[in-house]
Design a protein around this motif. Structure first.
Motif, short mmCIF file in Angstrom:
data_model
loop_
_atom_site.label_atom_id
_atom_site.label_comp_id
_atom_site.label_asym_id
_atom_site.label_seq_id
_atom_site.Cartn_x
_atom_site.Cartn_y
_atom_site.Cartn_z
N LYS A 96 3.12 -128.26 104.09
CA LYS A 96 3.77 -127.31 105.00
C LYS A 96 3.56 -125.86 104.57
O LYS A 96 3.40 -124.97 105.42
N GLU A 97 3.56 -125.62 103.27
CA GLU A 97 3.35 -124.25 102.80
C GLU A 97 1.92 -123.80 103.10
O GLU A 97 1.68 -122.65 103.48
N LEU A 98 0.96 -124.70 102.93
CA LEU A 98 -0.42 -124.37 103.28
C LEU A 98 -0.52 -124.02 104.76
O LEU A 98 -1.10 -122.99 105.13
N LEU A 99 0.04 -124.87 105.61
CA LEU A 99 -0.09 -124.69 107.06
C LEU A 99 0.71 -123.50 107.58
O LEU A 99 0.48 -123.04 108.70
N GLU A 100 1.63 -122.99 106.76
CA GLU A 100 2.36 -121.78 107.15
C GLU A 100 1.45 -120.56 107.11
O GLU A 100 1.64 -119.60 107.87
N PHE A 101 0.44 -120.60 106.23
CA PHE A 101 -0.41 -119.42 106.05
C PHE A 101 -1.88 -119.66 106.38
O PHE A 101 -2.63 -118.69 106.54
N ALA A 102 -2.31 -120.90 106.46
CA ALA A 102 -3.71 -121.22 106.72
C ALA A 102 -3.83 -122.24 107.83
O ALA A 102 -2.97 -123.11 107.99
N SER A 103 -4.93 -122.16 108.57
CA SER A 103 -5.16 -123.06 109.69
C SER A 103 -6.49 -123.77 109.53
O SER A 103 -7.49 -123.14 109.14
#
Length: 427
Positions: free
Chosen positions: A413-420
């Motif tokens: 979730k932290e990855l997907l908060e800032f990267a797509s």
């Protein structure tokens, strides 16, 4: 999966022959300790207006012939167990290829394996022995879009040198009077010496373990948000924060997969230019590492602080060295990293950045900027390659992990908060 058909294959000769005095290009110490493999890059363009297929190929062939006269070692052959290039003007290998799909099938595929089709089969990351140091492929898609890809021997060029060559090639295609000024004199700065580390087997993937690569984008706005979320750090760079978040999410995936936290070591590469002149072509880098021994140390603020401090320390130490001290220093750094990797107590990550090289803004061959730059799947496990996105303010990252860890990583979730995940369509 899309397939390809080779329409033609030829060697592109130099427009001007190499003088006999330049016939032998000796490798520097930095060249000699690098892996003898092809590093790949591909530039994807929408259908060029006002150009047909033959015109496009002719522009690329003519400009490649001209630029190779300045980059003459790229048209030679590597000899004597990877110690020098015989600049015999054999030429660079050039393929014209038809891809039996639309470019959107590549751009819309989140698996980076799809990008393999724009490179010559089985060439990226393979041995460069007994082949041209440079292999170029022009790919034509059914939709009219094209890809210009290149594979370059890492023995002869680092990421900076590769990017400079591509930029000079594109400029040559547009400007008749342009003459590049590369300097193949790295061996004068980095003379040969004994004691090079054995890096051939670093982080090689076990054959029984499948690895996969995925592309993610950090937009400029998300990078700003990510920077603002990190406290106590002064002016972190976009590469520092993106690298640290990817590492944290990778370590978290590894921990979930193993059931415990394993200390991690990540190697980083720093460009030695402008300690040596910017026009110097070859390998001119220094490797250093960051280490997280506890789970707390992978937290963003802690890891960014360590990365920033160690990188600045290396830069300060390099700045105070005499030119003849740089090679022993870089050798010591690399040996230290290799020794720690061989202890088998760390999760090993490899990180490299080719950001800020102008790969979008400077690779217009006459039909506009590329809409996408891509690599193909990297054979080394747990690796991150960072490069500019089309805005040159955001970052695209090619991430390679074991398949079971990637399944966990891509749900973070932290990855997907800032990267797509990168999925891009064209009209």
């Amino acid at each position: 999966m899309a397939s390809s058909t080779i329409l033609s294959r030829k060697m592109i000769k130099l427009l001007s022959p190499t003088p006999p005095s330049l016939r032998q290009h000796n490798f520097s110490f930095m060249d000699c300790i690098n892996l003898p493999q092809y590093t790949p890059i591909a530039f994807l363009y929408p259908k060029p207006e006002n150009y047909n297929k033959n015109q496009i190929s002719q522009i690329l062939e003519n400009s490649l012939s001209k630029v190779l006269s300045s980059y003459y070692p790229f048209a030679g052959r590597i000899k004597d167990n990877n110690t020098y290039v015989d600049c015999d003007d054999t030429g660079a290998e050039y393929l014209n290829v038809k891809i039996n799909c639309s470019m959107s099938e590549i751009l819309n595929n989140s698996s980076n394996d799809a990008a393999d089709v724009v490179f010559q089969q089985d060439l990226p990351w393979c041995s460069t022995l007994n082949r041209s140091p440079l292999v170029v492929q022009l790919s034509h898609f059914d939709c009219g879009g094209i890809a210009v890809s290149a594979c370059m021997s890492h023995k002869i060029a680092d990421g900076y040198s590769f990017a400079k060559f591509i930029n000079d090639w594109a400029t040559t295609a547009q400007h008749v009077d342009f003459k590049p000024s590369p300097q193949f004199n790295a061996s004068t700065f980095f003379p040969l010496m004994d004691g090079g580390p054995n890096i051939m087997s670093i982080n090689a993937s076990p054959e029984s373990q499948r690895h996969v690569s995925r592309m993610y984008n950090f937009s400029s706005s998300n990078l700003r948000r990510l920077k603002n979320s990190i406290t106590g750090i002064q002016n972190p760079t976009r590469v520092e924060v993106a690298t640290s978040l990817i590492h944290k999410c990778g370590a978290t995936a590894s921990m979930e997969n193993l059931g415990l936290f394993k200390p991690s070591l990540m190697s980083h590469v720093i460009n030695l230019r402008p300690l040596i002149p910017l026009d110097t072509i070859g390998n001119a880098t220094c490797v250093y590492s960051t280490i997280a021994m506890t789970e707390n140390e992978i937290e963003l603020s802690n890891y960014v602080a360590q990365l920033q401090n160690i990188k600045q320390q290396v830069r300060n130490e390099l700045k105070n060295l005499d030119m003849n001290q740089i090679v022993p220093y870089a050798l010591g750094k690399m040996k230290g990293v290799v020794d720690m990797m061989e202890k088998d107590i760390f999760d090993i990550y490899l990180s490299t950045s080719v950001c800020n090289f102008g790969l979008y803004s400077k690779t217009d061959f006459g039909w506009g900027r590329p809409i996408k730059i891509t690599y193909t799947k990297y054979p080394m496990k747990k690796s991150f390659i960072l490069f500019d996105d089309p805005s040159e303010e955001g970052i695209d990252v090619l991430i390679t992990l074991p398949e079971d860890e990637m399944l966990i990583f891509q749900k973070d979730k932290e990855l997907l908060e800032f990267a797509s995940p990168i999925v891009q369509s064209i009209k």
